[in-house]
Design a protein around this motif. Structure first.
Motif, PDB file in Angstrom:
ATOM      1  N   SER A 374       0.606  -1.259   0.053  1.00 32.74           N
ATOM      2  CA  SER A 374      -0.415   0.195   0.323  1.00 32.74           C
ATOM      3  C   SER A 374       0.724   1.464   0.217  1.00 32.74           C
ATOM      4  N   THR A 375       2.108   0.817   0.946  1.00 34.62           N
ATOM      5  CA  THR A 375       2.462   2.882   1.004  1.00 34.62           C
ATOM      6  C   THR A 375       3.706   2.368   0.800  1.00 34.62           C
ATOM      7  N   ARG A 376       4.953   2.990   0.303  1.00 33.92           N
ATOM      8  CA  ARG A 376       6.714   3.196   0.066  1.00 33.92           C
ATOM      9  C   ARG A 376       6.750   3.780   1.401  1.00 33.92           C
ATOM     10  N   LEU A 377       7.967   3.607   2.233  1.00 28.94           N
ATOM     11  CA  LEU A 377       8.342   4.860   3.032  1.00 28.94           C
ATOM     12  C   LEU A 377       9.731   4.712   2.582  1.00 28.94           C
ATOM     13  N   HIS A 378      10.510   6.192   2.882  1.00 23.64           N
ATOM     14  CA  HIS A 378      11.620   6.599   2.549  1.00 23.64           C
ATOM     15  C   HIS A 378      11.725   7.843   3.308  1.00 23.64           C
ATOM     16  N   LEU A 379      13.296   7.741   3.156  1.00 19.63           N
ATOM     17  CA  LEU A 379      13.830   8.961   3.539  1.00 19.63           C
ATOM     18  C   LEU A 379      13.695  10.938   3.269  1.00 19.63           C
ATOM     19  N   GLY A 380      13.119  11.503   4.173  1.00 21.41           N
ATOM     20  CA  GLY A 380      12.159  12.953   3.920  1.00 21.41           C
ATOM     21  C   GLY A 380      12.866  13.889   4.548  1.00 21.41           C
ATOM     22  N   GLN A 381      11.745  15.002   4.907  1.00 22.55           N
ATOM     23  CA  GLN A 381      12.277  16.455   5.837  1.00 22.55           C
ATOM     24  C   GLN A 381      12.913  16.743   5.612  1.00 22.55           C
ATOM     25  N   ASP A 382      13.824  16.400   6.650  1.00 23.24           N
ATOM     26  CA  ASP A 382      14.769  16.609   6.989  1.00 23.24           C
ATOM     27  C   ASP A 382      16.257  16.223   6.599  1.00 23.24           C
ATOM     28  N   CYS A 383      16.130  15.070   5.897  1.00 22.05           N
ATOM     29  CA  CYS A 383      16.970  13.852   4.943  1.00 22.05           C
ATOM     30  C   CYS A 383      16.355  14.298   3.410  1.00 22.05           C
ATOM     31  N   PRO A 384      17.153  14.913   2.453  1.00 25.68           N
ATOM     32  CA  PRO A 384      16.594  14.612   1.728  1.00 25.68           C
ATOM     33  C   PRO A 384      17.592  13.697   0.853  1.00 25.68           C
ATOM     34  N   THR A 385      17.382  13.326  -0.457  1.00 25.43           N
ATOM     35  CA  THR A 385      18.323  12.572  -2.183  1.00 25.43           C
ATOM     36  C   THR A 385      18.985  13.007  -2.510  1.00 25.43           C
ATOM     37  N   LEU A 386      19.318  12.607  -3.515  1.00 24.15           N
ATOM     38  CA  LEU A 386      19.342  13.249  -4.677  1.00 24.15           C
ATOM     39  C   LEU A 386      20.049  12.249  -6.258  1.00 24.15           C
ATOM     40  N   LYS A 387      19.297  12.761  -6.606  1.00 20.62           N
ATOM     41  CA  LYS A 387      19.041  11.799  -8.308  1.00 20.62           C
ATOM     42  C   LYS A 387      20.735  11.261  -8.398  1.00 20.62           C
ATOM     43  N   GLY A 388      20.538  10.474  -8.913  1.00 22.99           N
ATOM     44  CA  GLY A 388      21.078   9.294  -9.432  1.00 22.99           C
ATOM     45  C   GLY A 388      23.007   9.272  -8.530  1.00 22.99           C
ATOM     46  N   PHE A 389      22.100   9.352  -6.901  1.00 19.46           N
ATOM     47  CA  PHE A 389      22.791   9.156  -5.761  1.00 19.46           C
ATOM     48  C   PHE A 389      22.359   7.552  -4.937  1.00 19.46           C
ATOM     49  N   PRO A 390      22.353   6.427  -5.106  1.00 16.15           N
ATOM     50  CA  PRO A 390      21.120   5.174  -4.801  1.00 16.15           C
ATOM     51  C   PRO A 390      22.673   5.277  -3.494  1.00 16.15           C
ATOM     52  N   GLU A 391      23.620   5.014  -2.709  1.00 17.44           N
ATOM     53  CA  GLU A 391      23.876   5.267  -1.784  1.00 17.44           C
ATOM     54  C   GLU A 391      23.111   6.280  -0.375  1.00 17.44           C
ATOM     55  N   GLY A 392      22.414   6.975  -1.023  1.00 13.80           N
ATOM     56  CA  GLY A 392      22.377   7.916  -0.480  1.00 13.80           C
ATOM     57  C   GLY A 392      20.409   8.074   0.113  1.00 13.80           C
ATOM     58  N   SER A 393      19.831   7.238  -0.726  1.00  8.53           N
ATOM     59  CA  SER A 393      18.803   6.226  -0.452  1.00  8.53           C
ATOM     60  C   SER A 393      18.603   5.479   0.142  1.00  8.53           C
ATOM     61  N   TYR A 394      19.636   4.825   1.482  1.00 11.55           N
ATOM     62  CA  TYR A 394      19.931   3.700   1.846  1.00 11.55           C
ATOM     63  C   TYR A 394      19.008   2.880   2.989  1.00 11.55           C
ATOM     64  N   LEU A 395      18.028   4.124   3.140  1.00 12.95           N
ATOM     65  CA  LEU A 395      16.122   3.888   4.124  1.00 12.95           C
ATOM     66  C   LEU A 395      15.194   3.776   3.048  1.00 12.95           C
ATOM     67  N   LYS A 396      14.773   2.033   3.257  1.00 16.91           N
ATOM     68  CA  LYS A 396      14.020   2.242   2.437  1.00 16.91           C
ATOM     69  C   LYS A 396      12.786   1.476   2.985  1.00 16.91           C
ATOM     70  N   GLY A 397      11.151   1.407   2.979  1.00 15.51           N
ATOM     71  CA  GLY A 397      10.094   0.352   3.684  1.00 15.51           C
ATOM     72  C   GLY A 397       8.598   0.312   2.846  1.00 15.51           C
ATOM     73  N   LEU A 398       8.141  -0.449   3.127  1.00 18.69           N
ATOM     74  CA  LEU A 398       6.517  -0.769   3.060  1.00 18.69           C
ATOM     75  C   LEU A 398       5.564  -1.194   3.528  1.00 18.69           C
ATOM     76  N   VAL A 399       4.572  -0.198   3.355  1.00 15.50           N
ATOM     77  CA  VAL A 399       3.478  -1.072   4.074  1.00 15.50           C
ATOM     78  C   VAL A 399       2.449  -2.053   3.678  1.00 15.50           C
ATOM     79  N   LEU A 400       2.444  -3.265   4.101  1.00 14.15           N
ATOM     80  CA  LEU A 400       2.116  -4.386   3.304  1.00 14.15           C
ATOM     81  C   LEU A 400       0.219  -5.303   4.122  1.00 14.15           C
ATOM     82  N   GLU A 401      -0.378  -4.914   3.853  1.00 21.34           N
ATOM     83  CA  GLU A 401      -1.557  -4.708   4.319  1.00 21.34           C
ATOM     84  C   GLU A 401      -2.482  -6.789   4.200  1.00 21.34           C
ATOM     85  N   LYS A 402      -2.996  -7.074   5.219  1.00 20.16           N
ATOM     86  CA  LYS A 402      -3.069  -8.775   5.002  1.00 20.16           C
ATOM     87  C   LYS A 402      -5.178  -8.175   4.425  1.00 20.16           C
TER      88      LYS A 402
END
Length: 403
Positions: A374-402
């Motif tokens: 249902s939902t992707r979770l990622h860095l945001g607000q005070d923790c921006p990410t940079l296009k072309g820099f996957p190392e900076g987008s290290y944290l990711k999450g998912l919401v899975l609804e049963k």
């Protein structure tokens, strides 16, 4: 200033740099950069200058970081100190303008490459500041960083400025040190969304609260309903657990293998007397053992939060979190109520969000478990990410609804 050496970089590095990647990693080319040079100008295979690099011969993996792709590079190097101050001021101003950050006393003033300050992270912790260096390059500019910081935030005193070398290699993993007294130990409290947390500086590598997950915790307010039951796996010092209780969860169970972190969690609970402590259970155990025991006890939950370390060891083999998730999904599912939600995280840049999505989808299909992503979770607000820099987008999450 001495003439800046021009150095050919690896063909792969040339391609990545053109795509916006800010790192030059260790290879046969970067290992030949002149060791004593503070800056290096990267050139392509036709000897055309491409970027001014901050050189770090001591880092095991990242040998240089892009400071500028603007010509002329010798001028960029001459004005480096002024550019540091300008980029710091810009990063600080962005945070000052973010209304979302007013609900917490912990947030990043600088988030490395995404703020054009490669390898430099500055974390505000109430009236303290933790300056984290992921490259030893910044060591010689610590005073400039601190002075610029205190010009913008004069309420921050010298004794409340801390520095820490961080990184994957042992050479960079250091305890935070106070800028005035390197042997100082400091314990204090901060508030995040109305919850008090105990912070410790100078006594351990981590200080007790993962601020890069703060915006995600705020997002989960939409999922955790009053009266629900929440299971927090790999709970660390309990930020997700306390937040769930604050949001009205009436049964919260925290699981962590570390007695130290569970004790820290209990101290955090004690700082928040308005929370009903009888509605919380702390379990010192491996997650695998806890899931098995909770199943035997026929426990059920409406939300299960799972944030495993990127890799773990049982003494015989090391397993990555991405590979461990197949077994985790199989063991979490029986504990989840119908229409319940699994909140799963992966903390590594080596697996992209898209690959994590596919991995979860494949595991669920193989296990014949019916869930909706249902939902992707990622860095945001005070923790921006940079296009072309996957190392900076290290944290990711998912919401899975049963289903």
């Amino acid at each position: 200033m001495n003439k800046i050496p021009e150095c050919l970089i690896h063909p792969v590095s040339i391609k990545l740099l053109r795509q916006g990647h800010p790192w030059i990693t260790a290879d046969n080319f970067s290992n030949r950069f002149p060791r004593q040079s503070e800056f290096v100008i990267a050139t392509d295979d036709r000897k055309r200058p491409m970027a001014l690099l901050m050189h770090d011969p001591y880092h095991k993996n990242v040998k240089a970081r892009v400071w500028s792709t603007k010509f002329p590079f010798d001028r960029e190097a001459q004005h480096f100190t002024a550019s540091i101050q300008g980029r710091l001021d810009l990063a600080f101003e962005k945070r000052i303008q973010q209304n979302e950050l007013k609900e917490r006393e912990n947030y990043y003033l600088v988030f490395g490459e995404a703020d054009q300050l490669p390898g430099l992270f500055i974390l505000r912790l109430k009236d303290r500041v933790l300056i984290q260096l992921y490259t030893q390059f910044w060591n010689r500019y610590k005073s400039i960083i601190q002075t610029t910081l205190q010009e913008v935030f004069p309420e921050i005193k010298d004794e409340n400025v801390w520095f820490q070398l961080r990184g994957e290699t042992k050479e960079l993993q250091k305890l935070p040190q106070n800028s005035v007294d390197q042997n100082r130990r400091d314990e204090f409290h901060i508030a995040e969304f109305g919850i008090q947390y105990l912070i410790r500086l100078g006594s351990s590598y981590d200080h007790g609260l993962y601020t890069d997950m703060s915006s995600i915790r705020h997002t989960l307010a939409k999922l955790i309903r009053p009266g629900c039951a929440v299971l927090n796996l790999y709970s660390y010092t309990g930020a997700f657990s306390l937040w769930a209780m604050k949001l009205g969860a009436t049964q919260v169970t925290s699981v962590d293998l570390s007695p130290k972190y569970i004790e820290w969690l209990q101290q955090n609970l004690a700082l928040n007397p308005e929370l009903n402590h009888t509605q919380h259970e702390a379990i010192v155990s491996s997650v695998d053992e806890a899931l098995s025991n909770l199943k035997k006890e026929e426990k059920k939950f409406d939300v299960i939060i799972c944030d495993p370390p990127s890799s773990s060891s049982d003494g015989e083999k090391r397993t990555s979190a991405s590979k461990a998730y197949k077994e985790l999904l199989q063991k979490m599912d029986p504990l989840l109520n119908p229409k319940g939600k699994l909140v799963v995280f992966l903390n590594t840049h080596q697996v992209s969000q898209e690959k994590f999505d596919r991995l979860m989808k494949d595991y669920l299909a193989e296990l014949k478990l019916n869930y909706k992503m249902s939902t992707r979770l990622h860095l945001g607000q005070d923790c921006p990410t940079l296009k072309g820099f996957p190392e900076g987008s290290y944290l990711k999450g998912l919401v899975l609804e049963k289903q």
